[in-house]
Design a protein around this motif. Structure first.
Motif, PDB file in Angstrom:
ATOM      1  N   PRO A  25       0.801  -1.235   0.000  1.00  0.00           N
ATOM      2  CA  PRO A  25       0.000   0.000   0.000  1.00  0.00           C
ATOM      3  C   PRO A  25       0.832   1.283   0.000  1.00  0.00           C
ATOM      4  O   PRO A  25       0.370   2.313  -0.461  1.00  0.00           O
ATOM      5  N   ASP A  26       2.043   1.222   0.529  1.00  0.00           N
ATOM      6  CA  ASP A  26       2.933   2.378   0.523  1.00  0.00           C
ATOM      7  C   ASP A  26       4.197   2.017  -0.231  1.00  0.00           C
ATOM      8  O   ASP A  26       4.789   0.964  -0.007  1.00  0.00           O
ATOM      9  N   ILE A  27       4.639   2.917  -1.113  1.00  0.00           N
ATOM     10  CA  ILE A  27       5.850   2.659  -1.879  1.00  0.00           C
ATOM     11  C   ILE A  27       6.882   3.730  -1.557  1.00  0.00           C
ATOM     12  O   ILE A  27       6.533   4.875  -1.263  1.00  0.00           O
ATOM     13  N   PRO A  28       8.166   3.361  -1.579  1.00  0.00           N
ATOM     14  CA  PRO A  28       9.213   4.333  -1.238  1.00  0.00           C
ATOM     15  C   PRO A  28       9.434   5.344  -2.358  1.00  0.00           C
ATOM     16  O   PRO A  28       9.362   5.007  -3.536  1.00  0.00           O
ATOM     17  N   ILE A  29       9.690   6.591  -1.952  1.00  0.00           N
ATOM     18  CA  ILE A  29      10.001   7.623  -2.942  1.00  0.00           C
ATOM     19  C   ILE A  29      11.337   8.297  -2.661  1.00  0.00           C
ATOM     20  O   ILE A  29      11.824   9.052  -3.484  1.00  0.00           O
TER      21      ILE A  29
END
Length: 84
Positions: A22-26
């Motif tokens: 659900p959360d991806i690294p940026i």
């Protein structure tokens, strides 16, 4: 060619959205992810910018390089979404 690259980027985002968290690294610092974003924002903001650039390209032909740059950036975003 530019339209094909943009459509393929949208399709790749749709496919990857089913397989990533659900959360991806940026942002990465020291080899570790330290900032994350919602997967839909992270995966679809770059194709949205590519679509906007397609319209700008009709007026200003030099904007084509931006679509290719965004494609490279999008490939890295897809990779980081699947790996981390």
């Amino acid at each position: 060619m530019l339209l094909t690259v943009t459509v393929l980027s949208v399709l790749a985002s749709c496919i990857v959205s089913f397989y990533c968290s659900p959360d991806i690294p940026i942002h990465f610092s020291g080899g570790h992810a330290d900032q994350f974003v919602n997967k839909y924002i992270g995966l679809f903001i770059i194709p949205a910018l590519m679509i906007i650039t397609l319209f700008i390209h009709r007026i200003y032909n030099q904007a084509a390089w931006l679509i290719y740059f965004l494609t490279c950036l999008h490939l890295f975003m897809l990779y980081s979404a699947l790996v981390y």
